[in-house]
Design a protein around this motif. Structure first.
Motif, PDB file in Angstrom:
ATOM      1  N   LEU A  37       0.826  -1.202   0.000  1.00 11.94           N
ATOM      2  CA  LEU A  37       0.000   0.000   0.000  1.00 11.94           C
ATOM      3  C   LEU A  37       0.862   1.255   0.000  1.00 11.94           C
ATOM      4  O   LEU A  37       1.874   1.320   0.687  1.00 11.94           O
ATOM      5  CB  LEU A  37      -0.875   0.051   1.250  1.00 11.94           C
ATOM      6  N   THR A  38       0.452   2.257  -0.748  1.00 10.86           N
ATOM      7  CA  THR A  38       0.972   3.606  -0.580  1.00 10.86           C
ATOM      8  C   THR A  38      -0.188   4.462  -0.090  1.00 10.86           C
ATOM      9  O   THR A  38      -1.274   4.440  -0.673  1.00 10.86           O
ATOM     10  CB  THR A  38       1.522   4.180  -1.896  1.00 10.86           C
ATOM     11  N   ILE A  39       0.042   5.171   1.014  1.00  6.46           N
ATOM     12  CA  ILE A  39      -1.029   5.927   1.661  1.00  6.46           C
ATOM     13  C   ILE A  39      -0.720   7.415   1.594  1.00  6.46           C
ATOM     14  O   ILE A  39       0.435   7.828   1.712  1.00  6.46           O
ATOM     15  CB  ILE A  39      -1.168   5.481   3.134  1.00  6.46           C
ATOM     16  N   THR A  40      -1.742   8.217   1.407  1.00  5.06           N
ATOM     17  CA  THR A  40      -1.615   9.672   1.471  1.00  5.06           C
ATOM     18  C   THR A  40      -2.655  10.191   2.458  1.00  5.06           C
ATOM     19  O   THR A  40      -3.451   9.416   2.993  1.00  5.06           O
ATOM     20  CB  THR A  40      -1.810  10.310   0.077  1.00  5.06           C
ATOM     21  N   ASP A  41      -2.630  11.484   2.735  1.00  2.94           N
ATOM     22  CA  ASP A  41      -3.684  12.070   3.562  1.00  2.94           C
ATOM     23  C   ASP A  41      -3.965  13.486   3.085  1.00  2.94           C
ATOM     24  O   ASP A  41      -3.215  14.042   2.282  1.00  2.94           O
ATOM     25  CB  ASP A  41      -3.327  12.031   5.059  1.00  2.94           C
ATOM     26  N   ASN A  42      -5.047  14.059   3.581  1.00  7.06           N
ATOM     27  CA  ASN A  42      -5.437  15.392   3.133  1.00  7.06           C
ATOM     28  C   ASN A  42      -5.017  16.490   4.104  1.00  7.06           C
ATOM     29  O   ASN A  42      -5.450  17.625   3.986  1.00  7.06           O
ATOM     30  CB  ASN A  42      -6.952  15.463   2.905  1.00  7.06           C
ATOM     31  N   GLY A  43      -4.177  16.147   5.093  1.00  7.62           N
ATOM     32  CA  GLY A  43      -3.711  17.132   6.059  1.00  7.62           C
ATOM     33  C   GLY A  43      -4.744  17.478   7.111  1.00  7.62           C
ATOM     34  O   GLY A  43      -4.480  18.280   7.997  1.00  7.62           O
TER      35      GLY A  43
END
Length: 230
Positions: A37-43
């Motif tokens: 998995l590669t995960i990001t976030d919206n801050g």
């Protein structure tokens, strides 16, 4: 507003206001060290699945899709955590154990503004990415989202090298974290300044060793001088 993933709307962000779809819980056996998995976030405390590695543990589970919001891990609410904190929680799950992940699938219409009109040749059904392949959807620290042009060769080489080090030393494959590390070090003139920048950022919580900082700094300087061939 409570029906929107991320809970924010900006004047220019309407295509990123992803309406919540159905929640789903998936039981996963962590049969390998890396889940893929590669995960990001919206801050703003919402972590999303950005990429799924072909052939990985997660890739073999059709219910998990790019764009899913990660809400809980084994009943623990992860809303409010940064993407690398969620990635570290996944990494810390022992190999061979079983865990449950609760996801919220965005309604598909929420991605119409950035999804490709047609699948690319050779792409795997059900695991499509978004955009042209030359642009990246990034969530900024202020919670806004933007599509950015791909990095130049030196920058991308540095980010790839940092990500490889993260994978080797920590078992985390996270291009967003690698990009953040690159941005902290790209304008520094020596490893001491770079180490101070890490300590002054939210990455200080990782407790990177001095040796690992040197390895990261080496990747940054090698990329600056064009020592990586793409």
């Amino acid at each position: 507003m409570s029906n929107l993933l991320g809970g924010q709307i900006g004047l220019n962000d309407f295509i990123f206001a992803h309406k919540k779809g159905r929640p789903k819980e998936v039981e996963i056996v962590k049969s390998e060290d890396a889940l893929g998995l590669t995960i990001t976030d919206n801050g703003a405390g919402y972590a999303f699945i950005k990429r799924i590695k072909s052939g990985s543990v997660i890739d073999r589970i059709p219910h998990i899709q790019i764009g899913d919001h990660i809400e809980k891990l084994d009943g623990i609410n992860v809303v409010g955590k940064r993407h690398y904190e969620v990635a570290r929680m996944l990494k810390d799950i022992p190999t061979g154990s079983t865990f449950t992940i609760r996801l919220v699938e965005p309604m598909k219409s929420g991605f119409q503004g950035i999804a490709p009109r047609k699948g690319t040749a050779g792409s795997k059904p059900g695991k499509h990415g978004y955009g042209s392949g030359k642009e990246t959807l990034r969530f900024k620290a202020n919670g806004n989202a933007a599509i950015e042009d791909e990095h130049d060769d030196a920058t991308q080489s540095g980010i790839d090298a940092i990500n490889s080090l993260l994978d080797s030393f920590m078992g985390i494959n996270d291009s967003e974290l690698a990009t953040q590390i690159w941005e902290l070090g790209n304008n520094k003139i020596n490893s001491m300044d770079f180490a101070e920048a890490i300590d002054a950022s939210d990455l200080e919580a990782f407790g990177f060793t001095d040796d690992f900082i040197i390895e990261l700094w080496g990747a940054i300087t090698d990329a600056r001088h064009g020592r990586y061939k793409r």
